[in-house]
Design a protein around this motif. Structure first.
Motif, PDB file in Angstrom:
ATOM      1  N   ASP A  96       0.822  -1.217   0.000  1.00 22.68           N
ATOM      2  CA  ASP A  96       0.000   0.000   0.000  1.00 22.68           C
ATOM      3  C   ASP A  96       0.851   1.260   0.000  1.00 22.68           C
ATOM      4  O   ASP A  96       0.524   2.244  -0.679  1.00 22.68           O
ATOM      5  N   GLU A  97       1.973   1.239   0.737  1.00 23.23           N
ATOM      6  CA  GLU A  97       2.802   2.435   0.804  1.00 23.23           C
ATOM      7  C   GLU A  97       3.427   2.769  -0.554  1.00 23.23           C
ATOM      8  O   GLU A  97       3.657   3.939  -0.877  1.00 23.23           O
ATOM      9  N   LEU A  98       3.672   1.737  -1.364  1.00 19.63           N
ATOM     10  CA  LEU A  98       4.213   1.976  -2.698  1.00 19.63           C
ATOM     11  C   LEU A  98       3.118   2.451  -3.645  1.00 19.63           C
ATOM     12  O   LEU A  98       3.347   3.333  -4.482  1.00 19.63           O
ATOM     13  N   ARG A  99       1.926   1.902  -3.502  1.00 26.67           N
ATOM     14  CA  ARG A  99       0.797   2.353  -4.336  1.00 26.67           C
ATOM     15  C   ARG A  99       0.507   3.832  -4.089  1.00 26.67           C
ATOM     16  O   ARG A  99       0.168   4.579  -5.010  1.00 26.67           O
ATOM     17  N   ASP A 100       0.611   4.238  -2.812  1.00 26.65           N
ATOM     18  CA  ASP A 100       0.237   5.605  -2.439  1.00 26.65           C
ATOM     19  C   ASP A 100       1.376   6.596  -2.596  1.00 26.65           C
ATOM     20  O   ASP A 100       1.177   7.803  -2.400  1.00 26.65           O
ATOM     21  N   SER A 101       2.555   6.105  -2.936  1.00 28.00           N
ATOM     22  CA  SER A 101       3.698   7.006  -3.069  1.00 28.00           C
ATOM     23  C   SER A 101       3.583   7.841  -4.341  1.00 28.00           C
ATOM     24  O   SER A 101       2.822   7.521  -5.262  1.00 28.00           O
ATOM     25  N   GLU A 102       4.354   8.907  -4.399  1.00 31.08           N
ATOM     26  CA  GLU A 102       4.308   9.785  -5.565  1.00 31.08           C
ATOM     27  C   GLU A 102       4.799   9.078  -6.816  1.00 31.08           C
ATOM     28  O   GLU A 102       4.249   9.262  -7.903  1.00 31.08           O
TER      29      GLU A 102
END
Length: 280
Positions: A115-121
């Motif tokens: 999720d943190e990679l999906r939500d990253s810029e």
């Protein structure tokens, strides 16, 4: 040396299920101990038979040292421990080197994007994901006559790919390439998060002794599921996990009509589906 070589081969077992460390890879560890162990490793082809496609150099070395022995084909692409992640470009460069002709086991793991990679810029590396989809298609369309084990984990839905990176590959199209005749020696089949339904011909006539299905859609109706079980008299181990996603495509799989149809065919008692080898 022989004891360490025998016990230090967790790569095939752990890939895609736990973080890998350097000491999990025997062909890296054993030759690094000393010059004597390096010479012994060169004379021990069995430690070079797990092909993992980390780099082109290491893959070429593994293929050379494994010779004509049976190999374990492991493609495991992740997002956190990228150092030990298989590279699609490397796989495609060596795919025509008798990989599947020699493969005793085949394992494909494509982990879902955190999720943190999906939500990253920056977002996920969709180009890399697209290349991994071609690896999967190559695996499914290439016969593996010596393979006794096939493990497929596809937690990523390719349809999430943005249009600008090309049309999303369809897992349903992959199944059109799959046939039980491509796996005449297959005994163990593991399917995890396998979203679409394989063609019926993929299930029938497989000499399976071990079947594991989890978190995915595999059967349209209850009757289809019972038909598959009835076609596997040699089955010894059957594991099923549908805690998250059901294994049935239709919500009506257990409707009154569906149950009546299934029971009409298999209503002769426990012996109507005969699995004499099944370990309960």
């Amino acid at each position: 040396f022989s004891l360490v070589a025998r016990d230090s081969q967790p790569l095939l077992r752990k890939a895609g299920t736990a973080p890998l460390c350097m000491h999990d890879v025997p062909w890296i560890v054993l030759p690094a101990i000393c010059s004597w162990w390096r010479k012994a490793a060169d004379q021990c082809p069995d430690i070079w038979t797990t092909i993992n496609f980390w780099t082109l150099e290491s893959t070429e070395k593994l293929l050379q040292k494994s010779g004509n022995r049976s190999i374990e084909v492991v493609f495991s692409a992740g997002w956190i421990h990228t150092r030990f992640s298989s590279q699609a470009k490397v796989f495609m460069k060596v795919a025509d080197r008798r990989l599947f002709e020699k493969a005793q086991s085949i394992k494909f793991v494509l982990e879902d994007v955190p999720d943190e990679l999906r939500d990253s810029e920056a977002g996920p590396d969709w180009k890399r994901i697209g290349l991994c989809s071609h690896v999967l298609k190559t695996i499914l369309k290439t016969p593996a006559p010596r393979a006794t084990s096939l493990s497929l984990t596809n937690t990523l839905d390719f349809e999430e790919m943005p249009v600008k990176y090309g049309p999303a590959p369809s897992a349903a199209d992959y199944h059109a390439h799959m046939s039980s005749s491509d796996y005449p020696s297959l005994q163990q089949l593991f399917l995890h998060s396998w979203i679409t339904i394989p063609a019926d011909d993929f299930w029938f006539r497989l000499p399976l002794t071990h079947l594991t299905i989890s978190r995915g859609v595999y059967f349209r109706m209850l009757g289809d599921f019972l038909n598959i079980l009835a076609s596997m008299p040699a089955l010894q181990v059957f594991r099923m996990d549908n805690r998250d996603d059901g294994i049935f495509d239709s919500r009506t799989a257990f409707s009154e009509d569906a149950m009546a149809e299934a029971l009409l065919r298999y209503r002769c008692g426990p012996g109507s589906i005969h699995l004499p080898e099944l370990e309960l």
